[in-house]
Enzyme design. Sequence first.
Site, PDB file in Angstrom:
ATOM      1  N   ASP A   1       0.863  -1.165   0.000  1.00  8.98           N
ATOM      2  CA  ASP A   1       0.000   0.000   0.000  1.00  8.98           C
ATOM      3  C   ASP A   1       0.916   1.236   0.000  1.00  8.98           C
ATOM      4  OD1 ASP A   1      -3.209   0.557   1.638  1.00  8.98           O
ATOM      5  OD2 ASP A   1      -2.132   1.721   0.140  1.00  8.98           O
TER       6      ASP A   1
HETATM    7  C1  GLC Z   1      -4.421   4.186  -0.238  1.00 10.47           C
HETATM    8  C2  GLC Z   1      -5.273   3.016   0.193  1.00 10.47           C
HETATM    9  C3  GLC Z   1      -5.349   1.916  -0.816  1.00 10.47           C
HETATM   10  C4  GLC Z   1      -5.225   2.489  -2.216  1.00 10.47           C
HETATM   11  C5  GLC Z   1      -3.831   3.067  -2.350  1.00 10.47           C
HETATM   12  C6  GLC Z   1      -3.609   3.717  -3.729  1.00 10.47           C
HETATM   13  O1  GLC Z   1      -3.711   4.686   0.865  1.00 10.47           O
HETATM   14  O2  GLC Z   1      -4.994   2.429   1.446  1.00 10.47           O
HETATM   15  O3  GLC Z   1      -6.599   1.229  -0.636  1.00 10.47           O
HETATM   16  O4  GLC Z   1      -5.419   1.469  -3.187  1.00 10.47           O
HETATM   17  O5  GLC Z   1      -3.552   4.010  -1.331  1.00 10.47           O
HETATM   18  O6  GLC Z   1      -4.408   4.837  -3.867  1.00 10.47           O
END
Ligand code: GLC
Length: 722
Positions: free
Chosen positions: A265
């Site tokens: 993430d």
């Molecule tokens: C965010 C979220 C995740 C998302 C990623 C990209 O912090 O936790 O669900 O896919 O970043 O945007």
Amino acid sequence: MDRNRILELTADMTLEEKAMQMTQLSPDMFYHRCPSNLTGPLREWRFEDEQLQEIGSVLGPSGAAYLRKLQEDYLETSRQKIPLLFMSDVIHGYVTIMPIPLAQGCTFNPKLCEEAAEAVAREASAAGLHVTFSPMADLVRDPRWGRVMESCGEDPCLNGRMAAAMVRGYQGEDPADKGRIAACVKHFAAYGQPEGGREYNTVDMSRGVLRDFYLPAYREAIKAKAALVMTSFNTVERVPASCSKLLLRRILRQEWGFDGVVISDYAAVEELMNHSVAADALEAGEKSIHAGMDIEMMSGVYAGSLKTLLEQGRITESEIDECVIRILELKNKLGLFENPWKDADEQEEKKVIYCREHLETARKAARESMVLLKNQGALPLSDSGQVGLAGPFACTGNLLGGWHCEGRPENTRTLGEALEEKLGGRLVTAMTQPFSWGGDRDVPDMVEEAALGLKDCEVCIVAAGEPEWETGEASSKTNLRLSKNQEKLIHALHEAGKRVVLVLFSGRPLEIGPVLEECDAVLQAWFPGSAGADAAADILCGDYNPSGRLSMSFPRNVGQIPVYYNYYNTGRPAEAKADSYVTGYRDCPNSPLFPFGYGLSYTDFTCGGLEISREGGKLQAFVRVRNTGKRSGKTVVQLYIRDVSASVVRPMKELKDFRKVFLEPGEEIRVEFTITEDMLSFYNEEEKWVWEPGEFDIMTGLDSEQVETRRIVVPAQADREA
Ligand code: GLC
């Protein structure tokens, strides 16, 4: 391209090129070269231009023309001409927005969920995207956490069925096909149980609870062939998921056989230092590589440390190559080496985006996701008399919910418009001022004007809820009640003798106990998406008979959280002795306000006559469902099982199967469930997947509370064959 070519490409890459292939940045970071405001840890990354020219994937771009140009420009300068992967959060829609996943769970209709995901993929792929960061398969029990909206709820079976359906919808038979995109199941694992419901907080649970509740849905998505897995921000057993060998090596790859790409993430690799499991970026990189993290999203640990780690002998080239090869195999699987633009096509974009067919699917999904929680005769609206409409969600297009990608609130029909179309001059609106984005967390006191404006209306619809920007990521709350002035409006209209119909727009179960008595009817609309207003109007005016069933329990109050249906018993169950030495509170029942699987209809159903049969060695349950009302409708027949006594505690009931059925008035059908050994199995103390002979309760019903039970004995295999 065959695998040998992939291996050759990998062997030909420099170490810097490999590190960048394993890095994902947003366009403004690498294409426009302007350090953007990064969420999470604010960092000023210093990437050299040569590094940026070899990046492997891009976060969050959109638009066919833009992505074609971005890919062309990139391939022009890239030494090895390995195409970029474009990934984005297309969580419940690209431009046509479907109901939030928590609402989609309430449809108990995986086929419809799959159809919705297919429409979403058609739009996203025409816009040039290759991967969506969906389904979010985190099991959720705590509505204080804003991201419950992204999940399909509190049950492993329902969550798993819906996650698998979304994967099938996005990927079809082959994600390389036209109109398809690769699915990335997230957040692995157990992000949905942050302590106190507080965003990004510690997650801690026993291995058994992890196995019983929090892992199954991810596994169903992987069985459905999800091409990627995204790790979660949280720890599991005191190790952050992004460097957890338990999660990423043992469970995901060895046990489940996942051979796709693992992506972190946002900045989660760098955040290993905040978690205090990495003294510096080098150690963060080392631990992530050892765990098998293929792509680092939005931080520069790999770019800055792999070379040193290799020189210091702390990681091996083959560990790095393992990651690079998986990334190249994913690009190959999507056909990007032959066609780097995949489906990016401006004509196709114009044809499919926000098209009538997709809006129809959105309306179907929204209708089936709304849950009628209460109705004392106020719904469906009668054919005569004036109908009042008030509240902040009456005349706004902000019905899309969090993570609405390229959705267009400004183009979204409002509830007022949809009702106007059906009721004409019978509709009277007053005080419909919406929440102001980022403004005061309440609406103005609208009692005087609303009461005056609606004085001739016997029935008043109050469109209330929580602002959509208070749902989704970084949106935990400790107060789940409607805002003060919304509660005040409901109270005033009730006091004025009106029949109040509360239509709730929210990304989570709210604490509606304080107003429930003052409402004649309550329709939980969630954030229903681009066609949500029409769907709500269809239900309010009786053009559609509501069939949604709750995917998540509604608490009586915040103090009761977490409250969910599949709880373990205790040594002092509430139903036990009359004295107070049983599990419970002095000031609140243990049961939720509305339970998992619950929902009302405009007709009535009975479910009974449960029979168990063992014909031909097959264990089956049969139950009769009848529509005893005056109009056709759908209901959800639910099969629950309890292992009455086992080597470890087992939930009081677990959903194991369900059937959504449509019945004409007076029609009766016999629903059949086959009970498999898998349905009786669980992970024992040695983490072996077993079932243990003995007594089981087989239960069927139309929600998780009103069930009919038959207790059976399932003997050991040998006895059964004797
Ligand atoms: C965010 C979220 C995740 C998302 C990623 C990209 O912090 O936790 O669900 O896919 O970043 O945007």
